[in-house]
Write an enzyme that holds these catalytic residues in place. Structure first.
Site, PDB file in Angstrom:
ATOM      1  N   HIS A   1     -15.111   1.364  -1.674  1.00  0.00           N
ATOM      2  CA  HIS A   1     -14.008   0.486  -1.262  1.00  0.00           C
ATOM      3  C   HIS A   1     -12.957   1.182  -0.396  1.00  0.00           C
ATOM      4  CE1 HIS A   1     -15.021  -2.302  -4.915  1.00  0.00           C
ATOM      5  NE2 HIS A   1     -15.864  -2.429  -3.924  1.00  0.00           N
TER       6      HIS A   1
ATOM      7  N   TYR B   1       0.824  -1.216   0.000  1.00  0.00           N
ATOM      8  CA  TYR B   1       0.000   0.000   0.000  1.00  0.00           C
ATOM      9  C   TYR B   1       0.856   1.263   0.000  1.00  0.00           C
ATOM     10  CZ  TYR B   1      -4.284  -2.517  -0.132  1.00  0.00           C
ATOM     11  OH  TYR B   1      -5.310  -3.328  -0.576  1.00  0.00           O
TER      12      TYR B   1
HETATM   13  P1  OAD Z   1     -10.903  -3.452 -13.313  1.00  0.00           P
HETATM   14  O1  OAD Z   1      -9.425  -3.432 -13.404  1.00  0.00           O
HETATM   15  O2  OAD Z   1     -11.559  -4.748 -13.042  1.00  0.00           O
HETATM   16  O3  OAD Z   1     -11.550  -2.863 -14.646  1.00  0.00           O
HETATM   17  C1  OAD Z   1     -11.091  -1.669 -15.229  1.00  0.00           C
HETATM   18  C2  OAD Z   1     -11.945  -1.399 -16.468  1.00  0.00           C
HETATM   19  O4  OAD Z   1     -11.540  -0.145 -17.001  1.00  0.00           O
HETATM   20  C3  OAD Z   1     -11.801  -2.429 -17.587  1.00  0.00           C
HETATM   21  O5  OAD Z   1     -13.091  -2.846 -18.008  1.00  0.00           O
HETATM   22  C4  OAD Z   1     -11.073  -1.652 -18.697  1.00  0.00           C
HETATM   23  O6  OAD Z   1     -11.498  -2.039 -19.988  1.00  0.00           O
HETATM   24  C5  OAD Z   1     -11.517  -0.220 -18.399  1.00  0.00           C
HETATM   25  N1  OAD Z   1     -10.591   0.841 -18.868  1.00  0.00           N
HETATM   26  C6  OAD Z   1      -9.240   0.826 -18.900  1.00  0.00           C
HETATM   27  N2  OAD Z   1      -8.754   2.014 -19.323  1.00  0.00           N
HETATM   28  C7  OAD Z   1      -9.829   2.798 -19.563  1.00  0.00           C
HETATM   29  C8  OAD Z   1     -10.002   4.148 -20.014  1.00  0.00           C
HETATM   30  N3  OAD Z   1      -8.959   4.920 -20.294  1.00  0.00           N
HETATM   31  N4  OAD Z   1     -11.263   4.618 -20.148  1.00  0.00           N
HETATM   32  C9  OAD Z   1     -12.342   3.834 -19.857  1.00  0.00           C
HETATM   33  N5  OAD Z   1     -12.241   2.562 -19.429  1.00  0.00           N
HETATM   34  C10 OAD Z   1     -11.014   2.051 -19.268  1.00  0.00           C
HETATM   35  O7  OAD Z   1     -11.299  -2.356 -12.198  1.00  0.00           O
HETATM   36  P2  OAD Z   1     -12.647  -2.215 -11.341  1.00  0.00           P
HETATM   37  O8  OAD Z   1     -13.831  -2.575 -12.154  1.00  0.00           O
HETATM   38  O9  OAD Z   1     -12.598  -0.857 -10.736  1.00  0.00           O
HETATM   39  O10 OAD Z   1     -11.328  -3.640  -5.262  1.00  0.00           O
HETATM   40  O11 OAD Z   1     -12.410  -3.286 -10.217  1.00  0.00           O
HETATM   41  C11 OAD Z   1     -13.315  -3.382  -9.149  1.00  0.00           C
HETATM   42  C12 OAD Z   1     -12.580  -3.688  -7.854  1.00  0.00           C
HETATM   43  O12 OAD Z   1     -11.744  -4.840  -8.027  1.00  0.00           O
HETATM   44  C13 OAD Z   1     -11.623  -2.608  -7.393  1.00  0.00           C
HETATM   45  O13 OAD Z   1     -12.280  -1.555  -6.683  1.00  0.00           O
HETATM   46  C14 OAD Z   1     -10.678  -3.354  -6.504  1.00  0.00           C
HETATM   47  C15 OAD Z   1     -10.493  -4.607  -7.313  1.00  0.00           C
HETATM   48  O14 OAD Z   1     -10.155  -5.743  -6.627  1.00  0.00           O
HETATM   49  C16 OAD Z   1     -10.760  -3.229  -4.112  1.00  0.00           C
HETATM   50  O15 OAD Z   1      -9.702  -2.639  -4.047  1.00  0.00           O
HETATM   51  C17 OAD Z   1     -11.554  -3.541  -2.912  1.00  0.00           C
END
Ligand code: OAD
Length: 247
Positions: free
Chosen positions: A118, A66
């Site tokens: 989160h 972290y």
């Molecule tokens: P992910 O890493 O799962 O997904 C990120 C998404 O962003 C993907 O669908 C990419 O296609 C998209 N992406 C990437 N670059 C982009 C851009 N420039 N513009 C638009 N979209 C873009 O992340 P989260 O969905 O946030 O939990 O993941 C959810 C949770 O899983 C997080 O909050 C974290 C993780 O484990 C905790 O930390 C508790």
């Protein structure tokens, strides 16, 4: 940018917008996302780093991780997508920003009342007495910070796998998703629950749901419209349209 007539006319009329963001909105700032071929979870094990049992087994390792992420986050800046959302809050009467991100970039961009599902990497708390700590002193010799009141171990204020969301926050997010007319799901793979339910709740309650992502996701078939592309390019255009309508 190609948007539907429906979205165009909603942007004209709506005074009620709810937004859910995920790691993708911070990608253009230089913060790595979690999933995908280059995502953090393809290189690291979440069960060793984002899990309470792992923290108790090896708090040094978890704090090291972290602190490393904190350093990256301090070195980057909010991008045009964060700034566009901070501006959007002033253009409608009812605006709610819900984020899964812990990077504090929405707040740094000027967004207010952000619902952080989160947690936030800038905050920590004592696992024994619950005292919250905003500034954690980290030294190389003593990586794990301890509580100044009871000497308990301090942990990052982040929701790890298997943990409950902060009390009341998901309820407020659900209320906003339920009452909005336009729901934007931005930069999230929509695989982590309960956050991934919010766009579905909004749609069920009659909102027009638009997803902004680089690629199609788990919820693409369940939303009204998917805008494929970078959040940092699409969002400023949408917000500019709303601003022009407002005059
Ligand atoms: P992910 O890493 O799962 O997904 C990120 C998404 O962003 C993907 O669908 C990419 O296609 C998209 N992406 C990437 N670059 C982009 C851009 N420039 N513009 C638009 N979209 C873009 O992340 P989260 O969905 O946030 O939990 O993941 C959810 C949770 O899983 C997080 O909050 C974290 C993780 O484990 C905790 O930390 C508790």
């Amino acid at each position: 940018m190609n948007i539907s007539n429906k979205l165009c006319s909603l942007l004209h009329t709506t005074e009620s917008i709810c937004v859910l963001t995920g790691a993708g909105i911070s990608a253009e700032s230089g913060v790595e996302t979690f999933r995908g071929s280059n995502g953090l979870w393809s290189k690291l094990k979440p069960e060793e780093l984002a899990n309470f049992d792992a923290f108790i087994r090896n708090p040094d390792l978890v704090w090291e991780w972290y602190n490393y992420r904190k350093k990256i986050i301090h070195d980057v800046k909010p991008n045009p997508a964060h700034c566009a959302l901070a501006h959007l809050q002033d253009l409608v009467k009812d605006f709610t920003l819900i984020t899964q991100n812990i990077d504090n970039l929405h707040i740094r961009a000027g967004s207010k009342n952000v619902l952080e599902l989160h947690g936030n990497i800038e905050r920590s708390y004592c696992i024994s007495c619950g005292k919250s700590v905003t500034h954690v002193e980290v030294t190389l010799e003593n990586k794990v910070p301890h509580c100044s009141s009871c000497h308990g171990i301090i942990r990052p204020d982040i929701v790890w796998f298997g943990e409950m969301l902060p009390e009341g926050v998901f309820e407020m997010a659900t209320d906003a998703a339920t009452r909005c007319e336009l729901f934007l799901s931005i930069g999230t793979s929509a695989v982590v629950y309960p956050a991934a339910n919010l766009p579905l709740i909004a749609r069920k309650q009659g909102a027009y749901v638009v997803e902004i992502n680089m690629e199609r996701t788990e919820i693409s078939n369940s939303v009204d419209e998917t805008l494929l592309g970078k959040a940092g390019e699409i969002l400023p255009q949408l917000v500019k349209m709303k601003e022009e309508i407002k005059g």
